[in-house]
Motif scaffolding. Structure first.
Motif, PDB file in Angstrom:
ATOM      1  N   ASP A  73       0.832  -1.186   0.000  1.00  0.00           N
ATOM      2  CA  ASP A  73       0.000   0.000   0.000  1.00  0.00           C
ATOM      3  C   ASP A  73       0.878   1.250   0.000  1.00  0.00           C
ATOM      4  OD1 ASP A  73       1.048   0.036   2.530  1.00  0.00           O
ATOM      5  OD2 ASP A  73      -0.865  -0.223   3.569  1.00  0.00           O
ATOM      6  N   TRP A  74       0.229   2.414   0.061  1.00  0.00           N
ATOM      7  CA  TRP A  74       0.981   3.676  -0.059  1.00  0.00           C
ATOM      8  C   TRP A  74       1.913   3.883   1.121  1.00  0.00           C
ATOM      9  CZ3 TRP A  74       0.504   7.776   3.403  1.00  0.00           C
ATOM     10  CH2 TRP A  74      -0.550   7.697   4.311  1.00  0.00           C
ATOM     11  N   LYS A  75       1.545   3.381   2.294  1.00  0.00           N
ATOM     12  CA  LYS A  75       2.437   3.512   3.445  1.00  0.00           C
ATOM     13  C   LYS A  75       3.698   2.678   3.249  1.00  0.00           C
ATOM     14  CE  LYS A  75      -1.165   4.542   6.861  1.00  0.00           C
ATOM     15  NZ  LYS A  75      -1.811   4.108   8.126  1.00  0.00           N
ATOM     16  N   PHE A  76       3.516   1.490   2.668  1.00  0.00           N
ATOM     17  CA  PHE A  76       4.673   0.648   2.362  1.00  0.00           C
ATOM     18  C   PHE A  76       5.641   1.389   1.442  1.00  0.00           C
ATOM     19  CE2 PHE A  76       6.758  -2.151  -0.683  1.00  0.00           C
ATOM     20  CZ  PHE A  76       7.398  -3.063   0.134  1.00  0.00           C
ATOM     21  N   TRP A  77       5.103   2.032   0.410  1.00  0.00           N
ATOM     22  CA  TRP A  77       5.976   2.717  -0.547  1.00  0.00           C
ATOM     23  C   TRP A  77       6.604   3.966   0.061  1.00  0.00           C
ATOM     24  CZ3 TRP A  77       7.946   0.125  -4.217  1.00  0.00           C
ATOM     25  CH2 TRP A  77       7.243  -0.935  -4.792  1.00  0.00           C
ATOM     26  N   CYS A  78       5.947   4.565   1.033  1.00  0.00           N
ATOM     27  CA  CYS A  78       6.581   5.675   1.747  1.00  0.00           C
ATOM     28  C   CYS A  78       7.799   5.187   2.535  1.00  0.00           C
ATOM     29  CB  CYS A  78       5.575   6.344   2.691  1.00  0.00           C
ATOM     30  SG  CYS A  78       4.357   7.377   1.864  1.00  0.00           S
ATOM     31  N   ILE A  79       7.674   3.998   3.131  1.00  0.00           N
ATOM     32  CA  ILE A  79       8.820   3.424   3.838  1.00  0.00           C
ATOM     33  C   ILE A  79       9.947   3.125   2.863  1.00  0.00           C
ATOM     34  CG2 ILE A  79       9.627   1.464   5.203  1.00  0.00           C
ATOM     35  CD1 ILE A  79       6.820   1.226   6.359  1.00  0.00           C
ATOM     36  N   ILE A  80       9.611   2.513   1.732  1.00  0.00           N
ATOM     37  CA  ILE A  80      10.635   2.186   0.729  1.00  0.00           C
ATOM     38  C   ILE A  80      11.307   3.454   0.223  1.00  0.00           C
ATOM     39  CG2 ILE A  80      11.012   1.222  -1.565  1.00  0.00           C
ATOM     40  CD1 ILE A  80      10.561  -0.864   0.622  1.00  0.00           C
ATOM     41  N   PHE A  81      10.505   4.510   0.020  1.00  0.00           N
ATOM     42  CA  PHE A  81      11.082   5.784  -0.434  1.00  0.00           C
ATOM     43  C   PHE A  81      12.069   6.337   0.594  1.00  0.00           C
ATOM     44  CE2 PHE A  81      10.954  10.466  -0.572  1.00  0.00           C
ATOM     45  CZ  PHE A  81      11.471  10.668  -1.842  1.00  0.00           C
ATOM     46  N   SER A  82      11.723   6.250   1.862  1.00  0.00           N
ATOM     47  CA  SER A  82      12.632   6.756   2.897  1.00  0.00           C
ATOM     48  C   SER A  82      13.917   5.936   2.941  1.00  0.00           C
ATOM     49  CB  SER A  82      11.945   6.747   4.261  1.00  0.00           C
ATOM     50  OG  SER A  82      11.748   5.431   4.734  1.00  0.00           O
ATOM     51  N   LEU A  83      13.813   4.625   2.732  1.00  0.00           N
ATOM     52  CA  LEU A  83      15.018   3.791   2.684  1.00  0.00           C
ATOM     53  C   LEU A  83      15.873   4.150   1.472  1.00  0.00           C
ATOM     54  CD1 LEU A  83      13.560   0.258   3.618  1.00  0.00           C
ATOM     55  CD2 LEU A  83      14.620   1.954   5.122  1.00  0.00           C
TER      56      LEU A  83
ATOM     57  N   ASN B 284      14.163  13.302   5.633  1.00  0.00           N
ATOM     58  CA  ASN B 284      14.173  11.855   5.762  1.00  0.00           C
ATOM     59  C   ASN B 284      13.765  11.420   7.171  1.00  0.00           C
ATOM     60  OD1 ASN B 284      14.507   9.314   4.629  1.00  0.00           O
ATOM     61  ND2 ASN B 284      16.631   9.163   5.245  1.00  0.00           N
ATOM     62  N   ALA B 285      14.239  12.141   8.194  1.00  0.00           N
ATOM     63  CA  ALA B 285      13.850  11.828   9.569  1.00  0.00           C
ATOM     64  C   ALA B 285      12.345  11.982   9.751  1.00  0.00           C
ATOM     65  CB  ALA B 285      14.599  12.727  10.546  1.00  0.00           C
ATOM     66  N   THR B 286      11.753  12.969   9.088  1.00  0.00           N
ATOM     67  CA  THR B 286      10.302  13.157   9.160  1.00  0.00           C
ATOM     68  C   THR B 286       9.558  11.960   8.564  1.00  0.00           C
ATOM     69  OG1 THR B 286      10.590  15.563   9.009  1.00  0.00           O
ATOM     70  CG2 THR B 286       8.399  14.677   8.526  1.00  0.00           C
ATOM     71  N   LEU B 287      10.049  11.477   7.414  1.00  0.00           N
ATOM     72  CA  LEU B 287       9.442  10.290   6.803  1.00  0.00           C
ATOM     73  C   LEU B 287       9.527   9.085   7.736  1.00  0.00           C
ATOM     74  CD1 LEU B 287      10.732  10.478   3.105  1.00  0.00           C
ATOM     75  CD2 LEU B 287       8.430  10.976   3.938  1.00  0.00           C
ATOM     76  N   VAL B 288      10.680   8.936   8.367  1.00  0.00           N
ATOM     77  CA  VAL B 288      10.868   7.809   9.285  1.00  0.00           C
ATOM     78  C   VAL B 288       9.894   7.902  10.457  1.00  0.00           C
ATOM     79  CG1 VAL B 288      12.492   6.745  10.901  1.00  0.00           C
ATOM     80  CG2 VAL B 288      13.280   7.443   8.634  1.00  0.00           C
ATOM     81  N   LEU B 289       9.755   9.091  11.006  1.00  0.00           N
ATOM     82  CA  LEU B 289       8.848   9.280  12.141  1.00  0.00           C
ATOM     83  C   LEU B 289       7.402   9.001  11.766  1.00  0.00           C
ATOM     84  CD1 LEU B 289      10.319  12.493  13.801  1.00  0.00           C
ATOM     85  CD2 LEU B 289      10.067  10.258  14.893  1.00  0.00           C
ATOM     86  N   LEU B 290       7.004   9.412  10.573  1.00  0.00           N
ATOM     87  CA  LEU B 290       5.606   9.300  10.175  1.00  0.00           C
ATOM     88  C   LEU B 290       5.222   7.896   9.731  1.00  0.00           C
ATOM     89  CD1 LEU B 290       5.086  12.626   8.175  1.00  0.00           C
ATOM     90  CD2 LEU B 290       4.263  12.078  10.476  1.00  0.00           C
ATOM     91  N   PHE B 291       6.106   7.223   9.012  1.00  0.00           N
ATOM     92  CA  PHE B 291       5.688   5.996   8.335  1.00  0.00           C
ATOM     93  C   PHE B 291       6.409   4.731   8.796  1.00  0.00           C
ATOM     94  CE2 PHE B 291       5.027   9.481   5.259  1.00  0.00           C
ATOM     95  CZ  PHE B 291       3.643   9.405   5.168  1.00  0.00           C
ATOM     96  N   MET B 292       7.586   4.859   9.356  1.00  0.00           N
ATOM     97  CA  MET B 292       8.355   3.671   9.700  1.00  0.00           C
ATOM     98  C   MET B 292       7.929   3.152  11.074  1.00  0.00           C
ATOM     99  SD  MET B 292      12.438   3.227   9.112  1.00  0.00           S
ATOM    100  CE  MET B 292      12.331   3.879   7.443  1.00  0.00           C
ATOM    101  N   ARG B 293       6.689   2.688  11.152  1.00  0.00           N
ATOM    102  CA  ARG B 293       6.141   2.170  12.410  1.00  0.00           C
ATOM    103  C   ARG B 293       6.247   0.647  12.375  1.00  0.00           C
ATOM    104  NH1 ARG B 293       3.530   6.174  15.116  1.00  0.00           N
ATOM    105  NH2 ARG B 293       3.141   8.096  13.938  1.00  0.00           N
TER     106      ARG B 293
END
Length: 550
Positions: free
Chosen positions: A35-45, A205-214
């Protein structure tokens, strides 16, 4: 339970809870929902990988200008300090992700990288720059390790090649634009922005991690967490790596290879690394890298190939730019552009290799193709001379870059296919360690060879302009375009001959990598997912976990 068919004995984990999909369905091959959250995690990586790649490659093009501005001579340590920092604490990072969790370690890594960038940007001396690069390296090593570990949490091994290819694309984009960015900023006199520009990217990048990398973190008490820390093992690996790097960096540059100042740290470091392996296998409970208990030749070969590939990649990333700047009168920016062939051949072929492995489930044939391309490409590099055409020097990059791209992706499959999924995190920490340790050898050994060759072959009248007598390679490059003929061609040809020796060594190393791939066996790429980790926001699966007993 349906066992995994393979030509080697299947791993025998003790009391492991894994999520296993017994049949090869589309769902099995595709792993968890994307899903879109998964791809947000991949984008942050991917953004994290890009950030470290830019920093790793940009410094080479900018280094001659930085050396001149800071009036320094320790040019090899600028690369070695970064590589050392990104290597020494990686096993510890792998253990901490198991104890503290993935997200806190990633956030800490981004903070360290940003702190190191700030120190480098504000550097008023070479020592301050080297210190900042060390801190940057600590962050980069933790970032790289966390990326590999989290990919293992999120996707199955069968589909891992595709996502490793995406990470390779991120690395190649960063590696491609890095020399151009570094060269452009150096030419304009703004090399400090090479480091300052990292800060807003780190914040985003830290913001992406905080928001989506749960991601999940299994519960344990503080006492239980501390009991899992292998302090002796971490001291051994950190001290041994540091000692080895000191010997490699000093060898032939500040001290003769036969001197005690070089031999003692090298011997101590190598003995220490051997002691670490023995300690982990026979004495430590629990070990930093429990994967060492379960390695067969196929898994061991994956680590060796990963190490050798990294030596080759670091040699190309650092010393190919020197060829264009010293032998072709290219500006730092121009040298970066001429390296596009290497960067983008790596990324494109890496993606193709990853998709091929996902479709076929086979990694042996791509592995052999990769090593053949790397050996042939390294052989072509040994024919480079100062008067070699730009077309050839760029074309050769496509061959060796294709080989590097394939091995960059496929070397992890024999490792992960040899072990249960519950050991993926320490296995990937050791995988990143072997790769980063290879980067150290590529930077330091290539620099030492180049330095020694130049000191022995450059005209005495030219060397007289550098009374420091050491680490002159980067210091000489800005002067070459100003020389009169035929003196200019003499210096350019000397650089070409010196780099020839570097490429000959790279060829030998690539041949060793090919030999290390022989004897591997084709294991099944499992579709298991460790249910203790992964995303917290995913609904419970209706697939029943399977308990594997020894």
């Amino acid at each position: 339970m349906q066992s995994l068919p393979s030509t080697e004995p299947s791993p025998k984990p003790s009391d492991l809870s894994v999520h296993k999909i017994p049949q090869e369905t589309d769902e099995a091959l595709n792993g968890v929902p994307k899903d879109w959250k998964f791809w947000c995690i991949i984008f942050s990586l991917a953004l994290s990988v890009l950030l470290t790649a830019v920093e790793f490659t940009a410094i080479g093009a900018a280094l001659p200008t930085i050396i001149r501005d800071l009036k320094g001579v320790q040019f090899i340590w600028v690369g070695s300090a970064y590589a050392l920092g990104s290597t020494a604490l990686v096993p510890l990072c792998g253990g901490l992700t198991q104890i503290i969790g993935r997200r806190p370690i990633m956030l800490s890594a981004i903070f360290l990288f940003a702190l190191g960038s700030t120190i480098c940007g504000a550097a008023s001396s070479m020592n301050m720059l080297i210190a900042g690069r060390s801190v940057q390296g600590l962050g980069a090593g933790a970032i790289t390790s966390s990326v590999q570990i989290m990919l293992s949490d999120l996707v199955t091994l069968r589909e891992r090649g595709t996502f490793s290819g995406l990470m390779a694309l991120s690395w190649a984009v960063g590696g491609g634009v890095g020399p151009v960015i570094g060269g452009s900023l150096a030419q304009s006199g703004n090399w400090r922005w090479l480091f300052y520009l990292n800060l807003p990217i780190c914040a985003f990048n830290a913001t992406l991690v905080l928001l989506f990398m749960r991601l999940k973190t299994p519960y344990a008490t503080l006492k239980e967490k501390l009991s899992r820390m292998d302090f002796i093992g971490n001291i051994l690996i950190t001290g041994s790596t540091t000692s080895t790097v000191i010997g490699l960096t000093w060898g032939g540059v500040q001290f003769a290879w036969s001197s005690a100042s070089v031999l003692v740290p090298l011997i101590i470091g190598l003995i220490g690394l051997g002691s670490f392996v023995i300690y982990e296998i026979y004495l430590c409970k629990p070990p930093v890298v429990p994967i060492l208990f379960r390695l067969n030749w196929t898994g061991t070969s994956g680590y060796l190939q990963n190490f050798v590939m990294a030596v080759v990649l670091a040699s190309l990333s650092y010393w190919y730019a020197v060829f264009f700047e010293a032998c072709k009168d290219k500006s730092p920016t121009g040298a970066g552009v001429d390296l596009f062939g290497l960067s983008y051949s790596i990324s494109l072929i890496a993606i193709v290799a990853g998709v091929a492995v996902k479709k076929t489930g086979k990694y042996l044939i791509p592995t052999y193709i990769g090593w053949v391309l790397m050996v042939v490409g390294a052989g072509l590099l040994t024919t480079l001379r100062a008067d070699t055409s730009i077309a050839k020097s760029v074309g050769f990059q496509l061959v060796i870059g294709g080989g590097v791209g394939i091995i960059y992706v496929v070397s992890l499959f024999p490792i992960l296919a040899s072990i249960p999924v519950t050991h993926s995190a320490p296995a990937m920490a050791l995988y990143v360690f072997s790769r980063n340790f290879g980067y150290i050898w590529g930077v330091t050994v290539g620099g030492a060879i180049l330095q020694n060759e130049l000191k022995g072959k450059l005209p005495a009248s030219f060397l007289a302009q550098f009374p420091q007598g050491v680490e002159i390679a980067f210091a000489t490059i800005p002067i070459i375009p100003t020389l009169e003929q035929p003196f200019k061609d003499q210096v350019r040809n000397t650089f070409g001959e010196a780099l020839k020796v570097v490429w000959q060594v790279v060829l030998g190393i690539a041949c060793a990598g090919f030999l290390s791939s022989l004897g591997m066996r084709q294991l099944e790429l499992h579709t298991n997912i460790d249910e203790d980790w992964g995303r917290r926001d995913m609904p419970p699966t209706d697939r029943r976990p399977i308990i594997l007993k020894a």
